[in-house]
Design a protein around this motif. Structure first.
Motif, short mmCIF file in Angstrom:
data_model
loop_
_atom_site.label_atom_id
_atom_site.label_comp_id
_atom_site.label_asym_id
_atom_site.label_seq_id
_atom_site.Cartn_x
_atom_site.Cartn_y
_atom_site.Cartn_z
N PHE A 1 0.84 -1.19 0.00
CA PHE A 1 0.00 0.00 0.00
C PHE A 1 0.88 1.25 0.00
O PHE A 1 1.10 1.85 1.04
N PRO A 2 1.39 1.62 -1.13
CA PRO A 2 2.31 2.76 -1.21
C PRO A 2 1.52 4.06 -1.17
O PRO A 2 1.30 4.69 -2.20
N VAL A 3 1.12 4.48 0.06
CA VAL A 3 0.23 5.64 0.17
C VAL A 3 0.92 6.93 -0.27
O VAL A 3 0.24 7.91 -0.60
N ASP A 4 2.25 6.91 -0.29
CA ASP A 4 2.92 8.16 -0.64
C ASP A 4 3.05 8.35 -2.15
O ASP A 4 3.69 9.27 -2.60
N ARG A 5 2.43 7.46 -2.93
CA ARG A 5 2.61 7.57 -4.37
C ARG A 5 1.63 8.52 -5.02
O ARG A 5 1.67 8.72 -6.24
N GLY A 6 0.71 9.10 -4.28
CA GLY A 6 -0.16 10.11 -4.88
C GLY A 6 -1.56 9.60 -5.18
O GLY A 6 -1.82 8.39 -5.17
N LEU A 7 -2.44 10.55 -5.46
CA LEU A 7 -3.86 10.26 -5.61
C LEU A 7 -4.12 9.34 -6.80
O LEU A 7 -4.92 8.42 -6.74
N PHE A 8 -3.41 9.60 -7.90
CA PHE A 8 -3.57 8.72 -9.07
C PHE A 8 -2.29 8.80 -9.89
O PHE A 8 -1.48 9.71 -9.70
N ASP B 1 -2.01 18.75 -6.56
CA ASP B 1 -0.99 19.72 -6.15
C ASP B 1 -1.49 20.67 -5.08
O ASP B 1 -0.72 21.24 -4.32
N ILE B 2 -2.82 20.89 -5.04
CA ILE B 2 -3.35 21.89 -4.14
C ILE B 2 -3.48 21.35 -2.72
O ILE B 2 -2.99 21.94 -1.76
N LEU B 3 -4.13 20.19 -2.61
CA LEU B 3 -4.45 19.69 -1.27
C LEU B 3 -3.26 18.94 -0.68
O LEU B 3 -2.52 18.28 -1.40
N PRO B 4 -3.12 19.00 0.65
CA PRO B 4 -2.07 18.20 1.29
C PRO B 4 -2.39 16.71 1.17
O PRO B 4 -3.54 16.31 0.96
N HIS B 5 -1.34 15.94 1.36
CA HIS B 5 -1.43 14.51 1.09
C HIS B 5 -2.51 13.81 1.93
O HIS B 5 -3.36 13.10 1.39
N GLN C 1 -4.91 6.03 -5.47
CA GLN C 1 -3.91 5.24 -6.22
C GLN C 1 -4.56 4.13 -7.06
O GLN C 1 -4.40 2.95 -6.80
N VAL C 2 -5.32 4.55 -8.06
CA VAL C 2 -5.99 3.56 -8.91
C VAL C 2 -5.22 3.47 -10.23
O VAL C 2 -4.73 4.47 -10.74
N HIS C 3 -5.09 2.24 -10.74
CA HIS C 3 -4.47 2.06 -12.06
C HIS C 3 -5.56 1.87 -13.10
O HIS C 3 -6.64 1.39 -12.78
N GLU C 4 -5.23 2.20 -14.35
CA GLU C 4 -6.24 2.02 -15.39
C GLU C 4 -6.64 0.55 -15.54
O GLU C 4 -7.76 0.24 -15.88
#
Lengths: 526, 507
Positions: free
Chosen positions: B264-271, B290-294, B342-345
C-alpha cells in the motif's frame, strides 16, 4: 440502431459466422509465414514493374511465376493497391523484402479476396438441401455446413498462416458447383474455366466438369431407365459451352500466343523436374510406396540381401531430398503417375456418364477425381487435400455415410497439414484450431445423424484417436530423444504414412459408396 | 449437458484468441532502461529465485526496489518463484541475478506467454465454464453463449496476453470465490477469495460485498445459533488462509510491516498516469493533487469511496441473495475504481469481472459497459502497440454478444431491470416512459464517440501545448460513462431489494 441490429442481429447468424472468422484471420496476421509470402511478393513485383513479355521469363528470384496468366493479372491488379502501402515491395530486386506494411498488405489481400469464398459458401448453403433435422439453429444442416466451410481449419492455416490464396480460388470452385445445383450450367462452366486459368491444379477435377456438362447438359433428356437418349443431343449447348471455354482461354493465353511465348508459359506451369514426392511427403499412395521401399531396404540391409555400397546415400540419411531414389522397388516416372491417376479416375467418370445423378453425382465424381489425383499425382503438395475436403463438406450434411467419410478424410487430411507449421509460437494455434474444428465437425454431424447408425466403426474411432498420441510423439517426445539428430525425418515419415492410410481408406470408401449406389433413374419416380 | 461440444468450441475459441493476441508486442518491449510490466514479472522471477525469502521485499544491493521492486502480496511472489524454477530448467540466463536485467528473446517471450496461458487455463477458464454451467433459469444455449462472451472479453485478454500481467489468476480465484459463496460452499468460497486477495491486493475492491454477503447469511441463520457457528468457521478459514500465505513474513514484525508498506504505497499520490476515475478527470479543471495536502487527499478519497458504496453494502447485508451479491460486487468495485486512492487504469478489470457475471441478466448494459471498459484502457494499449488486436477483439466480442444475446432487442424497461424504478418514478412524473429510448440513444452516441476518439487518437497528432489531449479525453469520456453506470447499478440494487421485499409480502 436498427441497422446495427440487422447487421449483427440474432437471426443473421451467417454474417456473424463470416465476420467472426474474418476477425480471427486478422488476429493471425502476426503469425509465421512461409516462403510463399516471398513468392507472392515477387509476383507482385514482376507483374507491376515488367512488361507482359517478361512475366514468364523473369528469373531474378528463384520463385518464378508459375501460375496461369489470370493469376498474374490478379497480382497485377493487387500491385496497384500495394503501391499505396509500400512502393519498395514492388521492386523485383528487393528479395525477401517484408516490411510491416508489406505484411499488412499481403495478409489483408488474402482476407479481402476471401469475400468471394464467403459469398460462394452463402450460395452453397442456399442450394444444398441437407437432412431435415431439429428446429434448433445449431442443428440445421445449413448452419453446420457454413461453419464447416467458413471455419475450415485447412484453409485457415494454409491461407492465413502459411500464406496462399486458396480462399478465393476455392470460392470460385464452390460457386461453380453451386451454379450447377441452381441449374445455371453456363455460368458454372464459365466460372470453372476462369478458375483453371487462375490455378492449373484444378485440372485435376476437369474430367468431372467435362463429362458432367456433356452428359447432363448437352444431352437434354434421358430414357426412362436413366440411360442416355442419343437424339436429345443439343449442338447449341455444346457450341456455347465450347465458345465460353475458348473465349476465356483466348483472353488468358491469347497475349502470350501473340508474343509467341506459349511454350515458355507451359514449361513454367508444368515443371516435371521436381521429384515424385514434395519435400514433406503428401499422405498419398506414393508415401506408402516410399515407406514400404524404405522398410524393405532396411530389412534387406539387415539380412545382407542388399549391398550397402549400391544404395544411394541420400535416401538413407534424410529421405527427404527432392530427387528421391527408390532402392528396392522400381523408381516411379512422371508418366507412370499420370497413367495411375487416369486409371484411378476412370471408374468415377464412367459412373458419372452411365449413372448420372444430377449435381450430387457430379459432386461425388469431382471429389473422387480430386482424391485420385491426390493419391497418385506427381509431386503432390499436402495442401492439395483441400481440393477434396471443401467440396466433401457439401456432401457431409446430406447422408450419414458421406458424413463418416468426410470426417475421416478431413481429420486425417487436416492433421497431415501440421508439418506446414513447425515454429513454436504457432504450435498452440494449430493444435487448438484443429481441436476446435475436429470436435465441432464430429459432434455436430453426430448430432445431425444421431437417429441413424453410429458414424464410425470401432476401427475408425481407434484410428482417429491414434492421431493424438502421434502428435504427442512427433512434437513433444521425439525432439527430446537421441534419435532426433540421427533420424530427424521420422516424425514427418510417421505423419505422412499414418495419414496416408486414412486418406486411402476414405478414398476407397467413397469409391465403394459411389459405385454401389443405385442409379437415380430407378429410385426416383420420374 | 447435451451440447457440451459447443461449450468446448467456446473454450477453444477463447484459447485461440488468447494465444493469437499473445503473438503481439508486450509492454516495454525493447524500451530500456525501465522496460514494462513484462520485465517486472521477469525481474520478480529473478529476485525470488536468487534471494532468500527474507530479502524479497527489502531494498538491498541485490534488490533495487526502485527497479520493479516486488509490490504484490506473497502469492504472486510464490508464483514468480515457481515460474523461475521452470525458467531455470529451460535457460538459466533468463533469471540470472543482475545480468538478466532487461532480457528479451523470442524463446523467453514464448515462455512468459505460456506461463500466462497455463495459469489462465488452470484457474480462470474452468471457473468461467463452471459458473456458466451453474447459471439458473436460462437455456443451455444461453449458458454457452455467456461462456463464449465472458471468455472473449477483450479487456482481460489484451492486458494479460498483450500488455502482460497475470490478472486471470486473481480474477479467477475471485470467481471461484463467487461460485463457492453463491452455491453455499461458503468456506471454500472464502478460501478462494483469500487466495485472490493474497495474489493481488487490488482484490480488496471485491472484499466488502463478500464480507457483507457472508455476514448477511450469518444474520439470516440467526446470530445465536447456526449463524454464529458459520461466522466462526468463516473467520477461522480466513485467518488460517492468510496465516498460511504470510507465514514466512510473520517471523519478524519488520518483515510484515515492510510487505504491507510495499503493498500500500500511500505516498505515491492520488492517481498515476491517466486513469478514467473521478480524481484524474476532475484534475482537468482543478489540480487537486498539487493543491491539497497529502493526508487530506487520502481522507477525501476514503470518504467518497465509503459513501458511494455504503447503500449497496447495507442492502446486501440486510437482504443477502446471490443476485444482489453479483450486482453489489459490480457497484462496489466501480466505487473503488472511481473514488479510491492510487488507482491504475487496469483496475477496471476488477469491475469488468462481476459485470461479465451479470451478462446474461442484463446483456445490453453489460455489453456496453464491457466495451467502455476496454476503451478506457486505450492509451495504455496504444503505448503497447496493441491497436490491431484491440480493435479486432473488441469487434469480435461485440459480434459475439450481439448475436448470442440479440442485445438490441433487449432494451425494454423489463430487460434493463428498470421496471420497478420507473414505476416508482411514474408515481411522481407520469410521463416517465422514455427511459429505454434514451438509453438506446445514449448507447449509440457513446459508441460513436468511442469510435471517433479512437480514430482521432490513432491518426491525429495532438497539439504541441497539450500532448496528452486525446488520452485525457479518453479518460474523461470513460469516467462519465462509469459514473452513469454507477448510478444505473445502484438503482438496480436498490429497487431490486425493494421488489424482493414486496414479493415476500405478497407471498
Amino acid at each position: 440502431m436498427a441497422a446495427l441490429g440487422i447487421a449483427t442481429g440474432g437471426s443473421n447468424w451467417f454474417s456473424a459466422l463470416a465476420l467472426g472468422v474474418t476477425l480471427l484471420k486478422c488476429l493471425l496476421i502476426p503469425t509465421y509465414h512461409s516462403t510463399d509470402f516471398e513468392v507472392h511478393r515477387n509476383w507482385l513485383a514482376i507483374t507491376h514493374s515488367l512488361p507482359i513479355s517478361q512475366w514468364y521469363y523473369e528469373a531474378t528470384s528463384e520463385w518464378t511465376l508459375d501460375y496461369p496468366p489470370f493469376f498474374a493479372w490478379f497480382e497485377y491488379a493487387l500491385s496497384h493497391v500495394a503501391k499505396y502501402f509500400d512502393q519498395e515491395m514492388l521492386n523485383v530486386r528487393n528479395l525477401n523484402y517484408s516490411s510491416s506494411r508489406t505484411l499488412l498488405f499481403q495478409r489483408f489481400s488474402v482476407i479481402f479476396t476471401d469475400a468471394l469464398f464467403v459469398y460462394a459458401v452463402h450460395e452453397c448453403c442456399k442450394c444444398i438441401d441437407g437432412k431435415k433435422a431439429g428446429k434448433e439453429l445449431t442443428e440445421k444442416p445449413k448452419f453446420i455446413l457454413s461453419v464447416l466451410l467458413l471455419w475450415n481449419f485447412g484453409l485457415l492455416i494454409v491461407d492465413h498462416i502459411h500464406f496462399q490464396y486458396n480462399g478465393f480460388l476455392s470460392g470460385l470452385m464452390l460457386l461453380s458447383i453451386a451454379r450447377f445445383f441452381q441449374k445455371r450450367h453456363m455460368e458454372g462452366a464459365f466460372l470453372f474455366a476462369v478458375l483453371l486459368h487462375f490455378k492449373h491444379i484444378y485440372l485435376y477435377v476437369a474430367p468431372a466438369y467435362g463429362v458432367y456438362l456433356l452428359r447432363s447438359y448437352c444431352f437434354t433428356a434421358n430414357k426412362p431407365d436413366g440411360s442416355i437418349r442419343w437424339n436429345s443431343f443439343s449442338f447449341v449447348r455444346l457450341i456455347s459451352l465450347g465458345l465460353i471455354v475458348f473465349l476465356v482461354s483466348a483472353l488468358s493465353l491469347g497475349p502470350f500466343l501473340a508474343l509467341n511465348q506459349l511454350p515458355q508459359v507451359f514449361s513454367r506451369l508444368f515443371p516435371f523436374k521436381r521429384g515424385l514426392c514434395h519435400a514433406y511427403w503428401a499422405p498419398n499412395f506414393w508415401a506408402l510406396y516410399s515407406a514400404l521401399d524404405k522398410v524393405l531396404s532396411v530389412i534387406g540391409l539387415e539380412l545382407k540381401l542388399l549391398d550397402p555400397n549400391k544404395i544411394p546415400k541420400a535416401s538413407m540419411t534424410s529421405g527427404l531430398v527432392q530427387q528421391f531414389q527408390h532402392t528396392v522397388l522400381p523408381s516411379v516416372t512422371p508418366l507412370a503417375t499420370f497413367i495411375c491417376t487416369l486409371i484411378a479416375m476412370l471408374p468415377s467418370v464412367f459412373c458419372l456418364w452411365f449413372k448420372p445423378q444430377g449435381p450430387r453425382g457430379f459432386l461425388r465424381c469431382l471429389i473422387l477425381c480430386a482424391l485420385s489425383s491426390f493419391m497418385f499425382g506427381w509431386h503432390v503438395h499436402e495442401k492439395a487435400i483441400l481440393l477434396a475436403v471443401l467440396p466433401m463438406s457439401l456432401l457431409s450434411v446430406g447422408k450419414a455415410v458421406d458424413a463418416s467419410i468426410f470426417l475421416i478424410l478431413t481429420t486425417t487430411g487436416h492433421y497431415s497439414l501440421f508439418p506446414l507449421l513447425f515454429t513454436a509460437p504457432e504450435l498452440p494455434i494449430k493444435i487448438v484450431l484443429m481441436l476446435l474444428f475436429t470436435t465441432y465437425s464430429i459432434s455436430s454431424l453426430k448430432t445431425l445423424f444421431r437417429k441413424e447408425k453410429p458414424l464410425f466403426t470401432w476401427m475408425e474411432t481407434f484410428y482417429l484417436l491414434g492421431l493424438g498420441p502421434l502428435e504427442v510423439f512427433c512434437e513433444f517426445v521425439f525432439p527430446f530423444t537421441s534419435w532426433n539428430l540421427k533420424y530427424p525425418f521420422i516424425p514427418l515419415l510417421l505423419t505422412s504414412v499414418y495419414c496416408a492410410v486414412g486418406i486411402t481408406y476414405a478414398w476407397l470408401k467413397l469409391y465403394v459408396s459411389v459405385l454401389t449406389d443405385p442409379p437415380v433413374g430407378k429410385t426416383k419416380k420420374q | 449437458m447435451e451440447k457440451w461440444y459447443l461449450m468446448t468450441a467456446a473454450v477453444l475459441l477463447g484459447l485461440t484468441v488468447r494465444w493469437t493476441v499473445s503473438l503481439n508486442s508486450y509492454s516495454g518491449a525493447g524500451k530500456p532502461p525501465m522496460f514494462g510490466d513484462y520485465e517486472a514479472q521477469r525481474h520478480w522471477q529473478e529476485i525470488t529465485f536468487n534471494l532468500p525469502i527474507k530479502q524479497w521485499y527489502f531494498n538491498s544491493s541485490d534488490n533495487n526496489l526502485q527497479y520493479w521492486g516486488l509490490d504484490y502480496p506473497p502469492l504472486t511472489a510464490y508464483h514468480s518463484f515457481l515460474c523461475a524454477y521452470v525458467a531455470k530448467f529451460i535457460n538459466p540466463d533468463w533469471i540470472a541475478l543482475h545480468t538478466s536485467r532487461g532480457y528479451e528473446s523470442q524463446a523467453h517471450k514464448l515462455f512468459m506467454r505460456a506461463t500466462v496461458l497455463i495459469a489462465d487455463l488452470l484457474i480462470y477458464i474452468p471457473a468461467v465454464v463452471l459458473y456458466c454451467c451453474c447459471l439458473k433459469e436460462i437455456s443451455t444455449k444461453k449458458k454457452i453463449a455467456s461462456a463464449l462472451c465472458i471468455l472473449l472479453y477483450p479487456g482481460l485478454i489484451l492486458i494479460d496476453y498483450g500488455h502482460f500481467q497475470y490478472n486471470s489468476v486473481s480474477l479467477g480465484f475471485a470467481l471461484w470465490g463467487v461460485l463457492g459463496v453463491s452455491y453455499d460452499w461458503d468456506l471454500l468460497g472464502s478460501l478462494a477469495f483469500c487466495l485472490a486477495i493474497n495474489y493481488k491486493q487490488m482484490e480488496l475492491y471485491h472484499s466488502l460485498p463478500f464480507f457483507c454477503f457472508l455476514l448477511g447469511k450469518c444474520f439470516k441463520k440467526g446470530l445465536k445459533g447456526k449463524g454464529l457457528v458459520l461466522l466462526i468457521k468463516l473467520a477461522c478459514t480466513v485467518v488460517a488462509s492468510f496465516v498460511l500465505c504470510w507465514l514466512p513474513f510473520f517471523t519478524e514484525r519488520e518483515q510484515t510491516l515492510q510487505v504491507l508498506r510495499r503493498l500500500f504505497p500511500v505516498d505515491r499520490g492520488l492517481f498515476e498516469d491517466k486513469v478514467a476515475n473521478i480524481w484524474c478527470s476532475f484534475s482537468v479543471f482543478l489540480k487537486i493533487r498539487d493543491i491539497l495536502p497529502h493526508h487530506i487527499q487520502i481522507m477525501i478519497s476514503f470518504c467518497f469511496t465509503f459513501l458511494s458504496l455504503l447503500p449497496a453494502c447495507i442492502k446486501l447485508t440486510l437482504h443477502p441473495s446471490p443476485k444482489g451479491f453479483r450486482f453489489t460486487l459490480v457497484s462496489c468495485a466501480l466505487s473503488f475504481f472511481l473514488f479510491s486512492f492510487q488507482v491504475h487504469e487496469k483496475s477496471i478489470l476488477l469491475v469488468s469481472l462481476p459485470v461479465c457475471l451479470v451478462l446474461s441478466e442484463i446483456p445490453f448494459m453489460s455489453t456496453w459497459f464491457l466495451l467502455v471498459s476496454t476503451f478506457s484502457m486505450l492509451p495504455l494499449l496504444l503505448k503497447d502497440e496493441l491497436l490491431m488486436p484491440s480493435v479486432v477483439t473488441v469487434m469480435a466480442f461485440f459480434i459475439a454478444c450481439a448475436t448470442s444475446f440479440s442485445i438490441f432487442e433487449k432494451t425494454s424497461e423489463e430487460e434493463l431491470q428498470l421496471k420497478c424504478f420507473s414505476t416508482s418514478v411514474r408515481k411522481y412524473f407520469t410521463c416517465f416512459t422514455f427511459l429505454p429510448r434514451i438509453i438506446q440513444h445514449l448507447f449509440l452516441l457513446s459508441v460513436i464517440t468511442m469510435i471517433l476518439l479512437t480514430m482521432m487518437t490513432v491518426t491525429l497528432d495532438p497539439p504541441q501545448k497539450l500532448p496528452d489531449l486525446f488520452s485525457v479525453l479518453v479518460c474523461f469520456v470513460s469516467c462519465l460513462h462509469f459514473l452513469f453506470f454507477l448510478v444505473y447499478f445502484n438503482i438496480i440494487i436498490m429497487w431490486d431489494s425493494k421488489n424482493g421485499r414486496s414479493q415476500k409480502k405478497i407471498n
